[in-house]
Enzyme design. Structure first.
Site, PDB file in Angstrom:
ATOM      1  CB  SER A  62       0.196   1.478  -1.439  1.00  0.00           C
ATOM      2  OG  SER A  62      -0.002   2.797  -1.848  1.00  0.00           O
TER       3      SER A  62
ATOM      4  CG  HIS B  46       4.459   3.328  -2.392  1.00  0.00           C
ATOM      5  ND1 HIS B  46       4.643   2.791  -3.648  1.00  0.00           N
ATOM      6  CD2 HIS B  46       3.121   3.309  -2.186  1.00  0.00           C
ATOM      7  CE1 HIS B  46       3.468   2.463  -4.162  1.00  0.00           C
ATOM      8  NE2 HIS B  46       2.527   2.779  -3.291  1.00  0.00           N
TER       9      HIS B  46
END
Length: 187
Positions: free
Chosen positions: A92, A146
């Site tokens: 991610s 992230h």
């Protein structure tokens, strides 16, 4: 983050484990982005890459796309290493890097590309929702990964990403790509 009974196996396969990285296993800053804790985890990252990847690749090209993906994943894992003591895995950070790079690209070229503002608004919602999910109780989402990936993608796009201008060549307007870093190297 590491999940369930797969934890030991994933650690051995290259998960982001701060102690191991501090002891010199720097490869974990890359390998962990190719590991996932469950089929659902893999599917979410694959679907996310599939939904944004083709747009990024069409503007950035294959070589820059691959470099962007790896750089963003590395940046996500590096930020996670500095701010999150728990082990983590997943792509991610790289996916957020694609999002950050495309967002910066659209912002840079909003006068050339129709619908840029609308897409930027959508990206802001996606980013906000994902960070909110990471803040929920008992979340195993690595928001630092992230954020690091997102910032890495923006930085990559700023320095190496497409920097399109319209120039006149032989009297005709032509769209030319002049990445910022290539301009600095030529000087």
């Amino acid at each position: 983050m590491l999940q369930g009974f797969m934890g030991d196996k994933l650690t051995m396969m290259g998960a982001k484990v701060n102690r191991a990285i501090a002891e010199g296993q720097f490869y974990r800053l890359l390998t962990s982005m190719f590991l996932h804790g469950s089929l659902g985890h893999l599917l979410v990252n694959s679907l996310s890459t599939y939904s944004i990847g083709p747009s990024v690749e069409s503007w950035f090209g294959k070589k820059r796309f691959i470099a962007l993906y790896l750089f963003s994943g590395f940046c996500g894992n590096l930020m996670s290493f500095y701010f999150l003591p728990q082990p983590s895995i997943g792509a991610s950070g790289a996916v957020f890097g694609l999002l950050g790079a495309l967002a910066f690209f659209l912002l840079r070229h909003r006068g050339l590309i129709r619908g840029s503002e609308r897409n930027l608004t959508r990206f802001a919602y996606v980013i906000a929702i994902n960070f909110a999910m990471g803040l929920s109780p008992n979340s195993q989402i690595d928001n630092f990964g992230h954020l690091g990936g997102l910032l890495g993608g923006v930085m990559f796009s700023y320095l190496i990403g497409p920097n399109l201008t319209i120039e006149r060549i032989r009297g005709r307007p032509v769209l030319v790509d002049r990445p910022l870093l290539s301009q600095a190297i030529r000087k």
